[in-house]
Scaffold this active site. Sequence first.
Site, PDB file in Angstrom:
ATOM      1  N   ASP A   1     -19.112   5.007   9.346  1.00 47.89           N
ATOM      2  CA  ASP A   1     -19.492   5.851  10.477  1.00 47.89           C
ATOM      3  C   ASP A   1     -19.611   7.276   9.932  1.00 47.89           C
ATOM      4  OD1 ASP A   1     -19.812   6.796  13.070  1.00 47.89           O
ATOM      5  OD2 ASP A   1     -17.660   7.167  13.270  1.00 47.89           O
TER       6      ASP A   1
ATOM      7  N   ARG B   1       0.839  -1.211   0.000  1.00 45.55           N
ATOM      8  CA  ARG B   1       0.000   0.000   0.000  1.00 45.55           C
ATOM      9  C   ARG B   1       0.877   1.265   0.000  1.00 45.55           C
ATOM     10  NH1 ARG B   1      -2.292   2.558   4.990  1.00 45.55           N
ATOM     11  NH2 ARG B   1      -3.366   4.297   4.055  1.00 45.55           N
TER      12      ARG B   1
ATOM     13  N   SER C   1     -17.064  -4.544   7.656  1.00 43.39           N
ATOM     14  CA  SER C   1     -17.107  -3.467   8.648  1.00 43.39           C
ATOM     15  C   SER C   1     -15.729  -3.300   9.263  1.00 43.39           C
ATOM     16  CB  SER C   1     -18.130  -3.826   9.742  1.00 43.39           C
ATOM     17  OG  SER C   1     -18.064  -2.879  10.772  1.00 43.39           O
ATOM     18  N   ASN C   2     -15.069  -2.193   8.959  1.00 42.63           N
ATOM     19  CA  ASN C   2     -13.747  -1.933   9.521  1.00 42.63           C
ATOM     20  C   ASN C   2     -13.894  -0.950  10.678  1.00 42.63           C
ATOM     21  OD1 ASN C   2     -11.126  -1.282  10.099  1.00 42.63           O
ATOM     22  ND2 ASN C   2     -10.716  -0.225   8.162  1.00 42.63           N
TER      23      ASN C   2
ATOM     24  N   GLY D   1     -10.637  -5.486  13.098  1.00 45.38           N
ATOM     25  CA  GLY D   1     -10.204  -4.726  14.279  1.00 45.38           C
ATOM     26  C   GLY D   1      -9.015  -3.836  13.964  1.00 45.38           C
TER      27      GLY D   1
ATOM     28  N   SER E   1      -6.582   3.163   0.908  1.00 53.33           N
ATOM     29  CA  SER E   1      -6.501   2.567   2.253  1.00 53.33           C
ATOM     30  C   SER E   1      -6.457   1.046   2.091  1.00 53.33           C
ATOM     31  CB  SER E   1      -7.720   2.991   3.079  1.00 53.33           C
ATOM     32  OG  SER E   1      -8.865   2.329   2.612  1.00 53.33           O
TER      33      SER E   1
ATOM     34  N   ASP F   1     -21.815 -23.774   7.240  1.00 51.09           N
ATOM     35  CA  ASP F   1     -21.216 -24.493   8.370  1.00 51.09           C
ATOM     36  C   ASP F   1     -19.849 -23.885   8.696  1.00 51.09           C
ATOM     37  OD1 ASP F   1     -19.231 -25.727   6.686  1.00 51.09           O
ATOM     38  OD2 ASP F   1     -20.770 -27.137   6.024  1.00 51.09           O
TER      39      ASP F   1
ATOM     40  N   HIS G   1     -25.522 -19.612  10.547  1.00 51.95           N
ATOM     41  CA  HIS G   1     -25.219 -21.026  10.776  1.00 51.95           C
ATOM     42  C   HIS G   1     -26.360 -21.953  10.344  1.00 51.95           C
ATOM     43  CE1 HIS G   1     -22.596 -24.055  11.997  1.00 51.95           C
ATOM     44  NE2 HIS G   1     -22.433 -23.791  13.281  1.00 51.95           N
TER      45      HIS G   1
ATOM     46  N   GLN H   1     -17.844   7.432   0.070  1.00 52.95           N
ATOM     47  CA  GLN H   1     -17.452   8.127   1.321  1.00 52.95           C
ATOM     48  C   GLN H   1     -17.793   9.611   1.260  1.00 52.95           C
ATOM     49  OE1 GLN H   1     -13.359   6.309   1.716  1.00 52.95           O
ATOM     50  NE2 GLN H   1     -13.779   6.660   3.872  1.00 52.95           N
TER      51      GLN H   1
HETATM   52  N1  COA Z   1      -6.447  -0.290  12.022  1.00 52.68           N
HETATM   53  C1  COA Z   1      -5.645   0.765  12.103  1.00 52.68           C
HETATM   54  N2  COA Z   1      -5.761   1.845  11.282  1.00 52.68           N
HETATM   55  C2  COA Z   1      -6.751   1.820  10.381  1.00 52.68           C
HETATM   56  C3  COA Z   1      -7.618   0.762  10.238  1.00 52.68           C
HETATM   57  C4  COA Z   1      -7.445  -0.338  11.107  1.00 52.68           C
HETATM   58  N3  COA Z   1      -8.231  -1.407  11.032  1.00 52.68           N
HETATM   59  N4  COA Z   1      -8.487   1.044   9.265  1.00 52.68           N
HETATM   60  C5  COA Z   1      -8.163   2.242   8.789  1.00 52.68           C
HETATM   61  N5  COA Z   1      -7.126   2.701   9.466  1.00 52.68           N
HETATM   62  C6  COA Z   1      -6.446   3.974   9.267  1.00 52.68           C
HETATM   63  C7  COA Z   1      -6.175   4.219   7.810  1.00 52.68           C
HETATM   64  O1  COA Z   1      -4.990   3.558   7.412  1.00 52.68           O
HETATM   65  C8  COA Z   1      -6.073   5.717   7.777  1.00 52.68           C
HETATM   66  O2  COA Z   1      -4.821   6.156   8.239  1.00 52.68           O
HETATM   67  P1  COA Z   1      -3.725   6.773   7.219  1.00 52.68           P
HETATM   68  O3  COA Z   1      -4.396   7.907   6.569  1.00 52.68           O
HETATM   69  O4  COA Z   1      -2.605   7.141   8.115  1.00 52.68           O
HETATM   70  O5  COA Z   1      -3.385   5.700   6.273  1.00 52.68           O
HETATM   71  C9  COA Z   1      -7.056   6.160   8.801  1.00 52.68           C
HETATM   72  O6  COA Z   1      -7.297   5.032   9.631  1.00 52.68           O
HETATM   73  C10 COA Z   1      -8.359   6.623   8.251  1.00 52.68           C
HETATM   74  O7  COA Z   1      -8.852   5.675   7.380  1.00 52.68           O
HETATM   75  P2  COA Z   1     -10.183   5.982   6.589  1.00 52.68           P
HETATM   76  O8  COA Z   1     -10.025   7.266   5.848  1.00 52.68           O
HETATM   77  O9  COA Z   1     -11.355   5.902   7.504  1.00 52.68           O
HETATM   78  O10 COA Z   1     -10.248   4.891   5.486  1.00 52.68           O
HETATM   79  P3  COA Z   1     -10.630   3.363   5.493  1.00 52.68           P
HETATM   80  O11 COA Z   1     -10.836   3.083   4.066  1.00 52.68           O
HETATM   81  O12 COA Z   1      -9.636   2.544   6.179  1.00 52.68           O
HETATM   82  O13 COA Z   1     -12.028   3.204   6.253  1.00 52.68           O
HETATM   83  C11 COA Z   1     -14.409   3.403   6.530  1.00 52.68           C
HETATM   84  C12 COA Z   1     -13.221   3.669   5.638  1.00 52.68           C
HETATM   85  C13 COA Z   1     -15.609   3.928   5.855  1.00 52.68           C
HETATM   86  C14 COA Z   1     -14.517   1.916   6.757  1.00 52.68           C
HETATM   87  C15 COA Z   1     -14.167   4.087   7.877  1.00 52.68           C
HETATM   88  O14 COA Z   1     -13.996   5.442   7.681  1.00 52.68           O
HETATM   89  C16 COA Z   1     -15.320   3.892   8.829  1.00 52.68           C
HETATM   90  O15 COA Z   1     -16.323   4.581   8.782  1.00 52.68           O
HETATM   91  N6  COA Z   1     -15.158   2.930   9.760  1.00 52.68           N
HETATM   92  C17 COA Z   1     -16.177   2.675  10.781  1.00 52.68           C
HETATM   93  C18 COA Z   1     -17.066   1.549  10.357  1.00 52.68           C
HETATM   94  C19 COA Z   1     -18.072   1.247  11.412  1.00 52.68           C
HETATM   95  O16 COA Z   1     -18.635   2.130  12.037  1.00 52.68           O
HETATM   96  N7  COA Z   1     -18.302  -0.051  11.639  1.00 52.68           N
HETATM   97  C20 COA Z   1     -19.172  -0.474  12.676  1.00 52.68           C
HETATM   98  C21 COA Z   1     -20.416  -1.050  12.113  1.00 52.68           C
HETATM   99  S1  COA Z   1     -21.416  -1.672  13.400  1.00 52.68           S
END
Ligand code: COA
Length: 450
Positions: free
Chosen positions: A317, A253, A367-368, A392, A272, A424, A420, A346
């Site tokens: 989010d 990346r 979901s990240n 996570g 990302s 499986d 489930h 986004q």
């Molecule tokens: N661990 C550590 N850092 C992380 C990460 C993870 N799992 N995921 C993203 N990051 C970092 C990215 O690398 C970025 O940092 P950088 O600019 O230094 O590289 C920073 O966090 C911001 O990332 P973002 O712009 O949010 O991009 P993304 O593509 O990784 O994530 C979304 C996009 C839409 C998934 C994220 O913004 C989001 O909204 N996450 C929340 C999802 C949520 O609410 N889930 C719960 C559902 S119940």
Amino acid sequence: MSNSVQGIRECEIIQWFVEPGARVEEFDKICEVQSDKASVDIPSRFSGVIKTLHYEAGEMAKVGKPLIDIDVPEEEVEKVETNQAGPKDGREAGAESVLGEALGSTIEPPSLREIKKAEGKPEANTAKPREVSGKHAALATPAVRHISKELGVDITLISGTGKDGRVSKDDVLQFAKLRDSGSSQASQTQSAEPTTQNAAFLRQAPDHGPQTEESKPLSNVQAMMFKSMTASLKIPHFLYADEVDVSALFSLRKRVNKTLKRAPAGDVEKISTMPFLIKAMSLAMDKYPIINARVDVSGPKPALVMRKQHNIGVAMDTPQGLIVPVIKNVGALNILSIAQELHRLQQLAKAGKLSNADLSGGTITLSNIGNIGGTYVSPVIVEKEVAILGIGKMRAIPAFGEDGQIVKKEVMNFSWSADHRVVDGATMAKAAEVVRGFVEEPDMMLVHLH
Ligand code: COA
């Protein structure tokens, strides 16, 4: 007198600290006893000379029976008898100590409870035990107990300022004074700790008044979430989680982003990890199409509906709350075009301008949560899907390299939930392993590009 104190009828004399002929002062330890609950030192309530020990060490002493006989000065016997409002017939300066109240559930000290004249009157042992429940109440002298009784003060509610927390006459008087003046410090309903060295009074819990509640309607996003998550309750979730090494993906990346910085691809100047993960999921669905299916329960018999296009919902989010726009037909997209589509969604999500088309048609979800925090997540499957992947926070860990050397690794926890009823555990694990393979060796994704 009942010969049991909170169910304890006898206890073992572990050791004596005194012997016949020895002089003891009030509160000197006379022996250590062991009940089935705890061991406790028994202090003397009188100053005097030990006459008789009624048990040998190791013997079982009966609650309510004499432990020792003590020769005490006449005045002390009189003082105790006066304070206990007992008849004064004493000429003998002898006292007898009875094992009793110390053996409550909290095993607080004193057990020299009743005294009687050494001469005759064995029936004195049938006197009723006084209930003593406070931490240091039992350390108060009979005179202090007498005053507290007269003033209607429950001595067990006072934390004393005397030696070892002993409650003194002053403590009782002060307590009664505060109580009578209506001070909240002296409440008989609270347990207490001294607030200063000289204050032996009760600290009352602050009065926060009644709880206030306010009913609010759900926002649109909350109402949608409420509906879809309530529907999710019907799905039996199977959770499968593992740690995935993302070190190689991160260095790839970095290289890609260096190039994009020089020559952006449309709006995209930076990628990302998400586009790589989305592509890896799609490649796993090629191999295990069931995780892209849905369950149909509308007919007479439940059925699986298989779907060709991989429409991957991405949990976001946003200022409005959680929404899940969908990247459609990921199988036909390369990583850069996935990044472009993610970027478009986004931007619209931030502005609250996503269309219904953008928000519908998902076949699986990613979901990240890791960009916010949290190592583990237990994601919830939405209706019309059978799987979801939760990511996570990425973290660095020490790990073993190929030759057993310690190396630094960047890892993320991948947590899959699957329906489930139709997926499986083995299938889920195999599909998850495919995703792991592409994430740990991202170059392999190139081989699968259309
Ligand atoms: N661990 C550590 N850092 C992380 C990460 C993870 N799992 N995921 C993203 N990051 C970092 C990215 O690398 C970025 O940092 P950088 O600019 O230094 O590289 C920073 O966090 C911001 O990332 P973002 O712009 O949010 O991009 P993304 O593509 O990784 O994530 C979304 C996009 C839409 C998934 C994220 O913004 C989001 O909204 N996450 C929340 C999802 C949520 O609410 N889930 C719960 C559902 S119940």
